[in-house]
Enzyme design. Sequence first.
Site, PDB file in Angstrom:
ATOM      1  CE  LYS A 206       6.761  -3.895   1.008  1.00  0.00           C
ATOM      2  NZ  LYS A 206       6.872  -2.580   1.594  1.00  0.00           N
TER       3      LYS A 206
ATOM      4  CB  THR B  91       2.406   4.556   4.048  1.00  0.00           C
ATOM      5  OG1 THR B  91       1.940   3.940   2.839  1.00  0.00           O
ATOM      6  CG2 THR B  91       2.785   5.991   3.776  1.00  0.00           C
TER       7      THR B  91
HETATM    8  C1  NBG Z   1       4.860   6.069  -3.655  1.00  0.00           C
HETATM    9  C2  NBG Z   1       6.206   5.602  -3.121  1.00  0.00           C
HETATM   10  C3  NBG Z   1       6.102   5.182  -1.665  1.00  0.00           C
HETATM   11  C4  NBG Z   1       5.447   6.287  -0.857  1.00  0.00           C
HETATM   12  C5  NBG Z   1       4.123   6.688  -1.495  1.00  0.00           C
HETATM   13  C6  NBG Z   1       3.467   7.843  -0.769  1.00  0.00           C
HETATM   14  C7  NBG Z   1       4.252   6.440  -5.996  1.00  0.00           C
HETATM   15  C8  NBG Z   1       4.603   7.112  -7.272  1.00  0.00           C
HETATM   16  N1  NBG Z   1       5.064   6.631  -4.973  1.00  0.00           N
HETATM   17  O1  NBG Z   1       7.383   4.912  -1.151  1.00  0.00           O
HETATM   18  O2  NBG Z   1       6.684   4.542  -3.903  1.00  0.00           O
HETATM   19  O3  NBG Z   1       5.224   5.875   0.464  1.00  0.00           O
HETATM   20  O4  NBG Z   1       4.330   7.091  -2.830  1.00  0.00           O
HETATM   21  O5  NBG Z   1       4.324   8.925  -0.665  1.00  0.00           O
HETATM   22  O6  NBG Z   1       3.256   5.760  -5.917  1.00  0.00           O
END
Ligand code: NBG
Length: 818
Positions: free
Chosen positions: A547, A657
């Site tokens: 991540k 995700t």
């Molecule tokens: C990200 C979150 C995640 C989430 C994804 C898709 C941004 C601003 N937010 O937790 O940190 O899964 O969005 O919703 O990138």
Amino acid sequence: MTSTPALPSAESFAAEFRDQLLHEQGVSLRTATPTDLYTALGRTVRRHLVDGWFDTLSTQLDRRSKVVAYLSAEYLLGRQLENALLATGLTDVARDALASLGVSFDDVVDQEVEPGLGNGGLGRLAACFVDSLATLDIPAVGYGIRYEYGIFRQTFVDGRQVEQADDWLALGSPWELPHPEMAVTVGFGGTVEGDHGTGGPRRWVPGWTVEAVPYNYLVPGYGTRNVNTLRLWSARATKAFNLQTFNAGDYEAAVRGQTYAENISKVLYPEDSTPQGKELRLQQQYFFVAASLRDLLDRTLDDQDWDAIPDRVAFQLNDTHPVIAIPELMRLLVDDHGVAWDRAWDITRRTFNYTCHTLLPEALEIWSVELLGRLLPRHLEIIYRINEEFLDVLRGQGASELQVRRMSIIQESPERAVRMAFLATVGSSHVNGVAELHSQLLRDVVLHDFSQLWPERFTNVTNGVTPRRFLRLANPGLSSLLDDAVGTGWVRDLDLLRGLEPLADDPSFRERFRAVKAANKQRLVELLQSRDGITVSPDAMFDVMIKRLHEYKRQMLKVLHVVTLYDRVLRGELRAEDITPRVVVFGAKAAPGYKMAKEIIALINAVGTVVDAAPELQGRLRVAFPANYNVTLAEKLIPAADLSEQISLAGKEASGTGNMKLALNGALTIGTLDGANVEIRDLVGDDNFFLFGLTEPEAQAVQDAGYDPGSYYEADADLRGAIELIASGAFSGGDRAVFEPIVSDLLWKDRFLVLADYRAYVDAQARVEAAYADPDAWSRSAILNVARTGFFSSDRSIRDYLDRVWRADAVPAEPRVG
Ligand code: NBG
């Protein structure tokens, strides 16, 4: 679902491929480079999508169907070729055709440079959503920006991240269809003329303009004829360059304007979870939004029936990046089409919906009034008026002055600025978070005042991931096991995986399941060797944390666990033979300007180097950190994972995700009660999930009580040992200064409670080891993870949006007659 046309034979496909290579690209098979072959294959496959695409568009036009317009500054698409082959059913045909020409299919596939037009979860979610929209036959267009340079390429120099430009278009892309003849003009700056203060039309005279050129990408659905459109805009100067200046010999000055305009779509901002307040970024946002609105209205509203807009279009705002679309639609209606203000506002508000993707207050985008007024003077006026009317309503309802100030779209200090999340909330009919817990925290904390005022506006849509890319394509071994077990329907209906549950108790099925995992691990071992020169054993547990690098996600906690194991072995408290052999895999990019994140990357690499060299730990503990984590690498890492690390501080990760992808591929999660982890655990069952750590209310209480990380350090010998070892310079050649910023941050600040959760995490890892020692029980849990996570298909997310937000219908493409 409509029938798909009969497949061509390998011979005729080979002939199409050769024709493409020879007559379209002007290259012979003998002299073709690998890129030529890739381009030819891409173009050949694309030809098989075009008829379905036209049928989709003309069916929708005939029916005047309601269209979902997804507005997103990011689409993290990943490679396109194999997905297009899957959708067209041409994978085997293409493989055979290339073989008949003496060309290796796998080598050709491997040529593709993925379009990295996004940073992380938010951009990848958008890519999963366009895939699901097409698969479900929903009339939809994804609108975004065709960045010339996507997310940077990460390399490590002495263990530290170094960024390189991602020149993904250098060798062209076979997937895009440029349409310079359909360019739209977008204005910036200038002045506003006409009556002020009446709410009537005004005339914006922009100071400069730029052309937005659309590039179409075809988005095939799976198991359907439908092919949707992803339309990405590229900036082009209105006037190419100044010929007089050029002829006078000042070449640089002659192209200056052109360079300035074309910079707008030059590069993706490599920020994740923090807004980058730059003028160019606001230009990017307005650029793609203005072009998209014009495009969609021209296309779907040829009758200029403005009141029908909410029935014909649903705009989805993917986070705040496209929120300037709200005042833009007001401007188009009021100024350009003479619609009265109140009527325009009603239309606008019913047309937009807003998804929030964060919980970090610092990530909520704001634009200074000074900048917005300079770049988009008419939009600022419109925002002021929207705000005035909104605040009047609040005051009319007896709101206190404090509350009015709290809720105002305009923040007054430290500088006057527009709060884009508030503008989005005021201007939308629905606001959603991306997991149950996140949506709850939006209602209770981040947008609390608004949810009190308009409870009906707030809803949840839990994220999802496409099973096509992240199971069918990424994990062919598991896919064929699933086909055998529950039939092939799961690719479009992931709930069918439930049928796997009874097989978790079948020893021979477990055996086959383990064999698939082992083969995926072997495949990854070979990739890490060839791609990164990293040697790991396929027999170890693969413990995976992939991540973006962010303090709230707490890669630091994972590092402390590794250092603890090492330290305890050094001290003789733990026998190396008693450690379950483990490969700890990290994949993470840090935003280039995020210093602490980059320090943590350096620490991971430093710890990896020392641990890997320690003779005591050979065959026991290994750290693998392949550089440049991206979608392509994720597709190889996820199917090989045994353990999925989802260890953010509760209340900080909106959803996640990657957690879904890993569970769906049979990894067990070690995680906190954060984001969608909560829902994953509810579904897979507590026995099949390693829960640890503070809950969101507990974390809040710890903070409120005046968190003192030092007290945790004092109280825990293992923790002390690990931090001391880092501080001693053991991972920095004896130089104590190198990781001093990390150590003092942990001891004095620790904003994300790493030390508070350390003990619970290390103990949970001990439970992981115990569980892993029983392969049958472990496989049973892993199979149940696969069986019970069908809910996390992005097809389900899209159905939820359709029910709760968009109210649009499926429109299967009708094959044209003649
Ligand atoms: C990200 C979150 C995640 C989430 C994804 C898709 C941004 C601003 N937010 O937790 O940190 O899964 O969005 O919703 O990138």
